[in-house]
Design a protein around this motif. Structure first.
Motif, PDB file in Angstrom:
ATOM      1  N   VAL A  16       4.003   3.846  13.440  1.00  0.00           N
ATOM      2  CA  VAL A  16       3.161   3.239  12.413  1.00  0.00           C
ATOM      3  C   VAL A  16       3.839   1.958  11.943  1.00  0.00           C
ATOM      4  CG1 VAL A  16       2.142   3.556  10.126  1.00  0.00           C
ATOM      5  CG2 VAL A  16       2.327   5.501  11.697  1.00  0.00           C
ATOM      6  N   LYS A  17       3.075   0.929  11.680  1.00  0.00           N
ATOM      7  CA  LYS A  17       3.643  -0.325  11.202  1.00  0.00           C
ATOM      8  C   LYS A  17       4.041  -0.177   9.737  1.00  0.00           C
ATOM      9  CE  LYS A  17       0.794  -3.084  14.346  1.00  0.00           C
ATOM     10  NZ  LYS A  17      -0.029  -1.975  14.870  1.00  0.00           N
ATOM     11  N   VAL A  18       5.293  -0.526   9.439  1.00  0.00           N
ATOM     12  CA  VAL A  18       5.823  -0.377   8.083  1.00  0.00           C
ATOM     13  C   VAL A  18       6.258  -1.729   7.537  1.00  0.00           C
ATOM     14  CG1 VAL A  18       7.595   0.689   6.644  1.00  0.00           C
ATOM     15  CG2 VAL A  18       6.607   1.977   8.561  1.00  0.00           C
ATOM     16  N   LEU A  19       5.782  -2.051   6.345  1.00  0.00           N
ATOM     17  CA  LEU A  19       6.203  -3.246   5.625  1.00  0.00           C
ATOM     18  C   LEU A  19       7.023  -2.786   4.427  1.00  0.00           C
ATOM     19  CD1 LEU A  19       6.085  -6.312   5.069  1.00  0.00           C
ATOM     20  CD2 LEU A  19       3.943  -5.908   3.833  1.00  0.00           C
ATOM     21  N   VAL A  20       8.312  -3.072   4.439  1.00  0.00           N
ATOM     22  CA  VAL A  20       9.209  -2.635   3.373  1.00  0.00           C
ATOM     23  C   VAL A  20       9.165  -3.624   2.222  1.00  0.00           C
ATOM     24  CG1 VAL A  20      11.642  -2.296   2.761  1.00  0.00           C
ATOM     25  CG2 VAL A  20      10.751  -1.382   4.913  1.00  0.00           C
ATOM     26  N   VAL A  21       9.077  -3.112   1.004  1.00  0.00           N
ATOM     27  CA  VAL A  21       9.164  -3.953  -0.185  1.00  0.00           C
ATOM     28  C   VAL A  21      10.417  -3.548  -0.947  1.00  0.00           C
ATOM     29  CG1 VAL A  21       6.709  -4.436  -0.437  1.00  0.00           C
ATOM     30  CG2 VAL A  21       7.634  -2.352  -1.422  1.00  0.00           C
TER      31      VAL A  21
END
Length: 219
Positions: free
Chosen positions: A81-86
Motif C-alpha cells: 500500500v502506498k504510504v505518505l508519512v507525516v
C-alpha cells in the motif's frame, strides 16, 4: 470520470486527524475511506479497505507508524500500500527508518493544505514525494546514524555516470539541479534515474536515497 483517490488517515491526535480528513474530503478527486489513531488499526483497516494512499503519523500507540509502514509497504509485502508519512520533523528521529520501511514519501505536519493534497496525489500516481530541500535536512541530520551495509559496497551494476546521478539524488538534488550540475538535459536525467531504479530493483526515488546511504555511496 476518474475514480477519486481513496485515502486512509492515521494519526493519534484526533484534532490533526479530523483536520486532514476535512481537507482531503473536500477535494472532488479524493475521498476519505477511514480514520484511525494507532498503527495496528491502520494495518487492519488498510488490509480491509485497500486505500490508494495511507497518510501515516510516526509516533503512535500500540504500533508506531514505522512498523505499520513496514507491514503495509515493506520488502516482501505481496500487495504493498502506498504510504505518505507525516511528521513533526524536529521531534521524530525515525523518519529515515520510515522511508526505509517502504514509505513513498513524507511531509511535515505544519505543511500547508496544498502541500498535503499535492503529496497525496503524487504518491497515488506511484511517484515518490521527496522534496529536495527536506531531503537535504533529513540526510544531513541523520547521515551519521546510517550504517552502510557490510560486504557488498553496492552499485556494481551501474555505470560511472549512473553512479554519479545516484549520488546527486541522494544529496537531495532535483532533476533540474542534476541536469545543471552534469550539463545534460532533464530528459537525460530522467532516463538515468529510470535505469538506476530498474538495475537496482528499487521502487522509487525514496528507495534510491536509502540505498545510496545504506551502501555507503554517499557520506
Amino acid at each position: 470520470m476518474t475514480a477519486p483517490v481513496r485515502v486512509l488517515v492515521c494519526d493519534d491526535q484526533e484534532l490533526i486527524r479530523a483536520g486532514f480528513a476535512t481537507i482531503i474530503d473536500a477535494q472532488p478527486d479524493m475521498e476519505i475511506v477511514g480514520e484511525c489513531g494507532d498503527g495496528r488499526a491502520a494495518v487492519d483497516l488498510a488490509v480491509r479497505l485497500r486505500p490508494d494512499v495511507v497518510v501515516m503519523d510516526v509516533r503512535m500507540p500500540v504500533l508506531d507508524g514505522i512498523e505499520a509502514t513496514r507491514l503495509l509497504a515493506g520488502a516482501g509485502v505481496p500487495e504493498p500500500v502506498k504510504v505518505l508519512v507525516v511528521t513533526t520533523f524536529n521531534l521524530d528521529e525515525y523518519v529515515y527508518e520510515a522511508l526505509r520501511a517502504g514509505a513513498s514519501g513524507f511531509l511535515l505536519k505544519d505543511a500547508p493544505p496544498a502541500q498535503l493534497l499535492h503529496g497525496i496525489r503524487t504518491v497515488a500516481t506511484g511517484a515518490a514525494l521527496l522534496a529536495p530541500e527536506v531531503t537535504r535536512r533529513l540526510v544531513g541530520r541523520y547521515a551519521a546514524r546510517i550504517r552502510p551495509a557490510e560486504g557488498d559496497p553496492g552499485g556494481g551494476a551501474l555505470t560511472p555516470r549512473e553512479m554519479e546521478v545516484l549520488r546527486l539524488i541522494a544529496e537531495g538534488l532535483s532533476n533540474s539541479e542534476i541536469a545543471a550540475a552534469l550539463v545534460i538535459s532533464q530528459e537525460t536525467v530522467k532516463t538515468y534515474v529510470s535505469r538506476i531504479l530498474t538495475k537496482l530493483d528499487l521502487r522509487d526515488r525514496v528507495q534510491a536515497v536509502v540505498y545510496a546511504y545504506r551502501r555507503g555511496l554517499v557520506t
